[in-house]
Design a protein around this motif. Structure first.
Motif, PDB file in Angstrom:
ATOM      1  N   ALA A  25      18.462  50.860  29.166  1.00  9.97           N
ATOM      2  CA  ALA A  25      19.838  51.099  29.591  1.00  9.97           C
ATOM      3  C   ALA A  25      20.828  50.743  28.490  1.00  9.97           C
ATOM      4  O   ALA A  25      21.937  51.278  28.441  1.00  9.97           O
ATOM      5  CB  ALA A  25      20.141  50.275  30.838  1.00  9.97           C
ATOM      6  N   ALA A  26      20.434  49.845  27.582  1.00 11.89           N
ATOM      7  CA  ALA A  26      21.349  49.411  26.530  1.00 11.89           C
ATOM      8  C   ALA A  26      21.564  50.487  25.476  1.00 11.89           C
ATOM      9  O   ALA A  26      22.495  50.398  24.682  1.00 11.89           O
ATOM     10  CB  ALA A  26      20.800  48.144  25.866  1.00 11.89           C
ATOM     11  N   GLY A  27      20.725  51.510  25.465  1.00  9.14           N
ATOM     12  CA  GLY A  27      20.837  52.533  24.433  1.00  9.14           C
ATOM     13  C   GLY A  27      20.325  52.025  23.097  1.00  9.14           C
ATOM     14  O   GLY A  27      19.716  50.954  22.994  1.00  9.14           O
ATOM     15  N   LEU A  28      20.580  52.806  22.056  1.00  9.61           N
ATOM     16  CA  LEU A  28      20.134  52.425  20.716  1.00  9.61           C
ATOM     17  C   LEU A  28      20.972  51.282  20.162  1.00  9.61           C
ATOM     18  O   LEU A  28      22.161  51.182  20.446  1.00  9.61           O
ATOM     19  CB  LEU A  28      20.265  53.610  19.760  1.00  9.61           C
ATOM     20  N   HIS A  29      20.340  50.415  19.374  1.00  9.51           N
ATOM     21  CA  HIS A  29      21.111  49.567  18.469  1.00  9.51           C
ATOM     22  C   HIS A  29      20.713  49.970  17.052  1.00  9.51           C
ATOM     23  O   HIS A  29      19.808  50.801  16.859  1.00  9.51           O
ATOM     24  CB  HIS A  29      20.895  48.075  18.748  1.00  9.51           C
ATOM     25  N   VAL A  30      21.355  49.428  16.043  1.00  8.36           N
ATOM     26  CA  VAL A  30      21.165  49.942  14.688  1.00  8.36           C
ATOM     27  C   VAL A  30      19.762  49.706  14.149  1.00  8.36           C
ATOM     28  O   VAL A  30      19.385  50.279  13.124  1.00  8.36           O
ATOM     29  CB  VAL A  30      22.205  49.353  13.706  1.00  8.36           C
ATOM     30  N   GLY A  31      18.972  48.892  14.850  1.00  4.33           N
ATOM     31  CA  GLY A  31      17.593  48.713  14.409  1.00  4.33           C
ATOM     32  C   GLY A  31      16.727  49.926  14.685  1.00  4.33           C
ATOM     33  O   GLY A  31      15.799  50.221  13.928  1.00  4.33           O
ATOM     34  N   HIS A  32      17.033  50.643  15.774  1.00  2.00           N
ATOM     35  CA  HIS A  32      16.212  51.807  16.124  1.00  2.00           C
ATOM     36  C   HIS A  32      16.214  52.890  15.042  1.00  2.00           C
ATOM     37  O   HIS A  32      15.160  53.422  14.700  1.00  2.00           O
ATOM     38  CB  HIS A  32      16.687  52.420  17.452  1.00  2.00           C
ATOM     39  N   PRO A  78       8.606  65.623  16.087  1.00  2.00           N
ATOM     40  CA  PRO A  78       9.046  65.662  17.483  1.00  2.00           C
ATOM     41  C   PRO A  78       9.603  64.322  17.969  1.00  2.00           C
ATOM     42  O   PRO A  78       9.516  63.308  17.284  1.00  2.00           O
ATOM     43  CB  PRO A  78       7.741  65.990  18.213  1.00  2.00           C
ATOM     44  N   MET A  79      10.162  64.348  19.166  1.00  4.84           N
ATOM     45  CA  MET A  79      10.666  63.123  19.794  1.00  4.84           C
ATOM     46  C   MET A  79      10.492  63.240  21.304  1.00  4.84           C
ATOM     47  O   MET A  79      10.596  64.330  21.871  1.00  4.84           O
ATOM     48  CB  MET A  79      12.138  62.900  19.438  1.00  4.84           C
ATOM     49  N   GLY A  80      10.199  62.114  21.931  1.00  4.06           N
ATOM     50  CA  GLY A  80      10.047  62.063  23.386  1.00  4.06           C
ATOM     51  C   GLY A  80      10.298  60.660  23.893  1.00  4.06           C
ATOM     52  O   GLY A  80      10.827  59.802  23.172  1.00  4.06           O
ATOM     53  N   TRP A  81       9.849  60.402  25.134  1.00  2.00           N
ATOM     54  CA  TRP A  81      10.273  59.180  25.823  1.00  2.00           C
ATOM     55  C   TRP A  81       9.095  58.504  26.515  1.00  2.00           C
ATOM     56  O   TRP A  81       8.376  59.118  27.302  1.00  2.00           O
ATOM     57  CB  TRP A  81      11.370  59.516  26.843  1.00  2.00           C
ATOM     58  N   ASP A  82       8.937  57.234  26.210  1.00  2.00           N
ATOM     59  CA  ASP A  82       7.910  56.405  26.847  1.00  2.00           C
ATOM     60  C   ASP A  82       8.532  55.832  28.114  1.00  2.00           C
ATOM     61  O   ASP A  82       8.989  54.696  28.146  1.00  2.00           O
ATOM     62  CB  ASP A  82       7.496  55.303  25.870  1.00  2.00           C
ATOM     63  N   ALA A  83       8.553  56.635  29.181  1.00  2.00           N
ATOM     64  CA  ALA A  83       9.484  56.401  30.285  1.00  2.00           C
ATOM     65  C   ALA A  83       8.912  55.656  31.482  1.00  2.00           C
ATOM     66  O   ALA A  83       9.672  55.168  32.320  1.00  2.00           O
ATOM     67  CB  ALA A  83      10.044  57.745  30.757  1.00  2.00           C
ATOM     68  N   PHE A  84       7.574  55.587  31.603  1.00  2.00           N
ATOM     69  CA  PHE A  84       6.979  54.825  32.702  1.00  2.00           C
ATOM     70  C   PHE A  84       6.839  53.355  32.299  1.00  2.00           C
ATOM     71  O   PHE A  84       6.923  53.008  31.120  1.00  2.00           O
ATOM     72  CB  PHE A  84       5.590  55.376  33.033  1.00  2.00           C
ATOM     73  N   GLY A  85       6.605  52.491  33.269  1.00  2.00           N
ATOM     74  CA  GLY A  85       6.238  51.121  32.949  1.00  2.00           C
ATOM     75  C   GLY A  85       7.199  50.064  33.448  1.00  2.00           C
ATOM     76  O   GLY A  85       8.214  50.336  34.082  1.00  2.00           O
ATOM     77  N   LEU A  86       6.842  48.825  33.123  1.00  2.00           N
ATOM     78  CA  LEU A  86       7.564  47.654  33.609  1.00  2.00           C
ATOM     79  C   LEU A  86       9.044  47.612  33.244  1.00  2.00           C
ATOM     80  O   LEU A  86       9.875  47.318  34.108  1.00  2.00           O
ATOM     81  CB  LEU A  86       6.888  46.385  33.078  1.00  2.00           C
ATOM     82  N   PRO A  87       9.430  47.875  31.987  1.00  2.00           N
ATOM     83  CA  PRO A  87      10.862  47.743  31.654  1.00  2.00           C
ATOM     84  C   PRO A  87      11.751  48.620  32.513  1.00  2.00           C
ATOM     85  O   PRO A  87      12.794  48.169  33.008  1.00  2.00           O
ATOM     86  CB  PRO A  87      10.909  48.161  30.176  1.00  2.00           C
ATOM     87  N   ALA A  88      11.333  49.876  32.711  1.00  2.00           N
ATOM     88  CA  ALA A  88      12.150  50.788  33.511  1.00  2.00           C
ATOM     89  C   ALA A  88      12.239  50.314  34.957  1.00  2.00           C
ATOM     90  O   ALA A  88      13.298  50.363  35.592  1.00  2.00           O
ATOM     91  CB  ALA A  88      11.571  52.195  33.453  1.00  2.00           C
ATOM     92  N   GLU A  89      11.118  49.829  35.483  1.00  2.00           N
ATOM     93  CA  GLU A  89      11.121  49.383  36.878  1.00  2.00           C
ATOM     94  C   GLU A  89      11.938  48.106  37.046  1.00  2.00           C
ATOM     95  O   GLU A  89      12.678  47.961  38.034  1.00  2.00           O
ATOM     96  CB  GLU A  89       9.691  49.162  37.366  1.00  2.00           C
ATOM     97  N   THR A 139      19.369  46.826  39.149  1.00  2.00           N
ATOM     98  CA  THR A 139      20.554  47.636  39.465  1.00  2.00           C
ATOM     99  C   THR A 139      20.472  48.269  40.850  1.00  2.00           C
ATOM    100  O   THR A 139      21.388  49.003  41.243  1.00  2.00           O
ATOM    101  CB  THR A 139      20.729  48.742  38.415  1.00  2.00           C
ATOM    102  N   ASN A 140      19.351  47.998  41.539  1.00  2.00           N
ATOM    103  CA  ASN A 140      19.140  48.560  42.878  1.00  2.00           C
ATOM    104  C   ASN A 140      19.279  50.092  42.869  1.00  2.00           C
ATOM    105  O   ASN A 140      19.927  50.697  43.721  1.00  2.00           O
ATOM    106  CB  ASN A 140      20.123  47.945  43.881  1.00  2.00           C
ATOM    107  N   THR A 141      18.669  50.685  41.852  1.00  2.00           N
ATOM    108  CA  THR A 141      18.697  52.138  41.679  1.00  2.00           C
ATOM    109  C   THR A 141      17.271  52.623  41.473  1.00  2.00           C
ATOM    110  O   THR A 141      16.451  51.925  40.873  1.00  2.00           O
ATOM    111  CB  THR A 141      19.539  52.527  40.445  1.00  2.00           C
ATOM    112  N   ASP A 160      12.482  51.227  48.780  1.00  2.00           N
ATOM    113  CA  ASP A 160      12.111  49.841  48.492  1.00  2.00           C
ATOM    114  C   ASP A 160      10.818  49.864  47.674  1.00  2.00           C
ATOM    115  O   ASP A 160       9.729  50.015  48.218  1.00  2.00           O
ATOM    116  CB  ASP A 160      11.900  49.050  49.786  1.00  2.00           C
ATOM    117  N   PHE A 161      10.954  49.744  46.373  1.00  2.00           N
ATOM    118  CA  PHE A 161       9.792  49.803  45.484  1.00  2.00           C
ATOM    119  C   PHE A 161       9.549  48.455  44.804  1.00  2.00           C
ATOM    120  O   PHE A 161       8.791  48.373  43.842  1.00  2.00           O
ATOM    121  CB  PHE A 161      10.005  50.882  44.418  1.00  2.00           C
ATOM    122  N   LYS A 162      10.205  47.413  45.316  1.00  2.00           N
ATOM    123  CA  LYS A 162      10.058  46.096  44.701  1.00  2.00           C
ATOM    124  C   LYS A 162       8.677  45.519  45.005  1.00  2.00           C
ATOM    125  O   LYS A 162       8.114  45.765  46.078  1.00  2.00           O
ATOM    126  CB  LYS A 162      11.120  45.134  45.223  1.00  2.00           C
TER     127      LYS A 162
END
Length: 871
Positions: A55-62, A86-97, A103-105, A485-487
């Motif tokens: 959610a924080a987006g890129l910082h200059v290290g990326h 190419p470019m893509g997204w490692d979108a599954f996993g603990l950080p996203a959840e 954020t209750n989203t 409720d996915f907690k």
């Protein structure tokens, strides 16, 4: 001196070219068989470790690593390669959840929003990605094939269920793999973890341990990273030996040892507290103490338990085993069996024979608990006092020294032998007696592949009355049910158990069945994404073999060292399995791997060593002080952190200076592999370099598209600038090859300085070629200059400028002039001149030192020096 009026406007130039590249899909790579594909073109596959979209987006290290691969990709295109970037997204996993929970989203919603932010930021930096190949591991069209590959692993016997002890994290509500736990705490969030037996799906990566070690030799990876993988896999060669347990007929304790030659010195045994025989062989008198010790050990991490510096602890089980080198009735063979937490159940057999005379940990353990330490060595090192202590068992020795005469049982003697010969002899004897065998073991453990979480790939598995049934390929993908409720529920069970309508299903015979409620780990999708990039829109298979045969292996893979024993190992494993199944040609996914350093930040700490947030810091004269207390603060370099307030958002840099400045600055900070601090005071200097480059072509006050009048028509190339340009081309070309981007930029800065001094002599041809050099680093500015100067076609498609080797050679060289071996002057001479010409110039340079002396000998080292021997 005031800067001339600024006319370079990245806010106008950069969006213009980003739109142009995107609308025309300028960076789209072509697969074999596609219209426009040229089979004669060499291929180049450049890949970044794709990001988790936070959610924080890129910082200059990326952008550091992304800029590096983009420079190489643009350079390779100019060199005539068909480039896949190419470019893509490692979108599954603990950080996203975790973020979704905070954020209750729903994680699908937060992930989509985060991906959009990341993509906008990346596109704003002008990276030459082929966005037509964009993928997300959370896309059902993608994870359909993750599930399909898992089925292939299962079919080959490489996926199985286990109830072994695993790392359970209460706070995260899931099981973690060994590489995700550091010092008994979760890598993400630093939450306490404990070992707990749970039903898990496990992948048998250990079947590939030897190949994972052996195939490292052919890879262009750093030796340090190869060493990290070798040590994680942990190959050990030795023997397995069986020890009978007194009073328990037929019960044997099997140990693995790399030093079977020291078996005569085994004076006790140690089992892991989790060893399955502990409960059976423990006497009633010792049971309470043993069980208390087991509970205490369960709360420690493996790193804590195996720390050589920690105080040794253990408990005797009350049982005795028998050393197989001695007859059953020989009391010398009777040795006590202990448990201790420095023995790990998953390494070797979870039991060791303790030889205190030859192992430091065993020696310390024996000393603490007053156990026998029989001497087994007869060293003759020349240090008589130490040799005597070792021989008597008063000092541990792990060196290769001869064994003492008493290392014999009548039938076997290793007296006088060294380590290698004694190993062979003991193993041969054990095999002949049926008490042991030669063995190779690995520290690597099978890969725990289950998570008790919602946001991950569902397993294509049904649990039926007949056992496990796999979901047919035609019914893939198995998608997640929508859950408000996915907690995690605070118990070692997936929240998917609450999706009753989804869990309850029918097997292939129409009988009631239950879906697998665990999900795959985040590393599942990243273990093969490099393959999907080769053929991302294929709906018939995970990747056409023609596509993977053409593109693999990845020619340049850039990312951080934190993935050395996780993602990189798993990706190599999956690739080897798919190769064995005939689905891909290559055995290794990444030919060249490069780890970029970390971009850090300045921070300030007070006298206590506590870091002060940047909002509480201010400059006061030459000092930096605490804004509230006035205390003088010390500057340090640390990681960027929201808590410290020193995170730099690339969007802010782009707004102030432009994307080209950001790209160029990150590459100019220092060697790519080094960690270095972001210094906002240095960024304007890079911006001024781009301004000077702009002003070589564009007058201060100009109409749209204008260039200097003298550049409107071709004119002869100035010889001095031409020589400087060719040297710059040669330098930049070689530096990009070596990923030495900082020195390539330095060379371009030197050329711009030279060209600025002689701008009225600069030709259009020279400036066009300079734009070609600048293009990989600052593509927006370079493309704009190319267009204004009337370059043919698109700069991105222009071939790399050629180098005239003759212009790399100096017309004159400076030589040292010596008198009696001491440098007394210097002279300029024509390059490769005759010796008499060099001598004449040298005599003039040191005439005063030769006055009144007789030269008896002249020594010439062509192009280097002339030495006069005088009297």
């Amino acid at each position: 001196m005031a800067e001339p009026k600024q006319t370079y406007d990245p806010a106008t130039i950069e969006p213009k070219w980003q739109r142009f590249w995107a609308e025309r899909e300028v960076f789209r790579a072509k697969n074999p068989g596609e219209p426009g594909f040229d089979p004669k073109q060499p291929k180049f596959y450049a890949l970044d470790m794709f990001p988790y979209p936070s959610a924080a987006g890129l910082h200059v290290g990326h952008p550091e690593g992304y800029t590096a691969t983009d420079i190489v990709s643009r350079w390779k295109r100019a060199k005539g390669c068909n480039v896949l970037h190419p470019m893509g997204w490692d979108a599954f996993g603990l950080p996203a959840e975790q973020y979704a929970i905070q954020t209750n989203t729903h994680p699908a919603t937060t992930t989509a929003a985060n991906v959009a932010t990341f993509k906008r930021q990346l596109q704003r930096l002008g990276f030459s990605y082929d966005w037509s190949r964009e993928i997300s591991t959370a896309d059902p069209k993608y994870f359909k094939w993750t599930q399909w590959i898992w089925k292939q692993l299962h079919a080959r016997g490489l996926a199985y269920e286990s109830n072994a002890p695993v790392w359970w994290c209460e706070a995260l509500g899931t099981v973690l793999a060994n590489d995700e736990v550091i010092n008994g705490k979760s890598e993400r969030g630093d939450h306490p973890c404990e070992r707990r037996p749970l039903r898990q799906w496990v992948l048998k990566i250990t079947d590939y341990a030897e190949r994972l070690i052996a195939d490292l030799d052919g890879l262009d990876w750093s030796e340090s990273l190869k060493t990290m993988q070798r040590e994680w896999i942990g190959k050990s060669e030795g023997a397995e030996i069986d020890f009978d347990v007194h009073g328990h007929a037929g019960t044997k304790i099997r140990v693995f040892t790399t030093r079977p030659d020291t078996l005569f010195g085994a004076s006790f045994m140690v089992l892991s507290p989790e060893h399955p025989l502990v409960a059976k062989i423990t006497t009633e008198a010792q049971r309470a103490a043993v069980e208390a010790y087991q509970r205490n050990a369960a709360a420690k991490s493996e790193l804590e338990r195996t720390d050589l510096a920690k105080d040794k602890s253990g408990v005797w089980t009350g049982a005795h085993a028998h050393n197989p080198l001695f007859a059953a009735d020989d009391p010398k063979g009777r040795i006590p069996v202990w448990i201790a937490d420095y023995v790990i159940v998953t390494y070797g057999t979870g039991a060791i024979m303790a030889v205190p005379a030859g192992d430091e940990r065993d020696f310390a353990f024996a000393q603490k608990f007053h156990l026998p330490i029989p001497g087994i060595f007869a060293p003759a090192t020349g240090d008589a006092q130490r040799d005597a202590r070792v021989a008597a068992g008063e000092e541990c020795c792990s060196d290769d020294v001869p064994f003492a005469a008493h290392n014999t049982n009548g039938a076997l003697s290793i007296a006088g032998l060294g380590m290698a010969a004694a190993k062979r002899k003991v193993i041969d004897w054990l095999v002949a007696q049926g008490r042991g065998q030669a063995k190779v073991t690995y520290k690597l453990r099978d890969w725990l592949f289950s998570r008790q979480r919602y946001w991950g790939e569902p397993f294509p598995v049904l649990h039926t009355q007949d056992g496990v049934e796999l979901v047919p390929d035609a019914q893939l993908p198995v998608t997640l049910p929508h859950m408000d409720d996915f907690k995690p529920g605070g118990v070692p069970e997936s929240p998917l158990i609450r999706a009753r309508d989804w869990v309850a299903t029918k097997d292939q015979k129409g009988r009631p069945a239950q879906r697998e409620i665990n999900t795959m780990p985040g590393a599942a999708g990243s273990s093969w994404y490099f393959l999907r990039f080769c053929d991302p829109r294929n709906e018939r298979e995970f990747c056409a073999k023609a596509a993977s045969d053409y593109w693999l292996p990845v020619d340049l893979y850039v990312g951080g060292t934190e993935h050395a024993v996780g993602h990189l190992l798993y990706s190599r494993f999956w690739t080897k399995v798919l190769h064995d199944q005939g689905l891909v040609r290559e055995k290794e996914p990444f030919r060249k791997l490069y780890n970029q350093g970390m971009i850090q930040a300045f921070a300030y700490e007070d006298a206590r060593g506590a870091i002060v947030a940047m909002k509480d810091v201010k400059e006061q004269g030459d000092d930096v002080v605490h804004a509230a207390t006035g205390e003088k603060l010390k500057q340090i370099v640390t990681k960027m952190s929201k808590r410290y307030g020193n995170v730099v958002n690339p969007d802010d840099v782009v707004v102030e200076y432009g994307a080209d400045t950001l790209r160029l600055y990150e590459m100019y900070m220092g060697p790519l592999a080094d960690s270095k601090p972001w210094n906002p005071k240095d960024v304007p200097g890079v911006f001024r370099f781009l301004q000077r480059s702009w002003r070589l072509a564009v007058p201060e006050f100009h109409e749209h598209g204008a260039i200097h009048a003298w550049l409107a028509n071709d004119r002869p190339d100035d010889p001095a600038l031409e020589k400087a340009l060719h040297r710059t081309i040669h330098k930049v070309d070689g530096d990009i090859e070596r990923l030495a981007f900082n020195t390539a930029i330095a060379a371009m800065i030197v050329f711009v300085n030279d060209a600025t001094k002689a701008v009225d002599k600069l030709s259009r041809s020279q400036l066009l070629r300079f734009a070609q050099l600048l293009q990989p680093f600052a593509p927006h500015l370079a493309e704009e200059l190319w267009e204004r100067l009337g370059g043919q076609g698109l700069l991105t498609h222009a071939p790399w400028p050629a180098v005239d080797a003759a212009l790399l050679v100096d017309d004159e060289v400076e030589i040292a002039v010596q008198v009696l071996g001491k440098v007394r002057g210097r002279a300029m001479v024509p390059n490769k001149c005759a010796n008499d010409v060099a001598i004449a110039a040298a005599r003039s340079a040191v005439a005063s030192h030769l006055e009144g002396k007789t030269v008896v000998k002249e020594i010439v080292v062509p192009g280097k020096l002339v030495n006069f021997v005088v009297k």
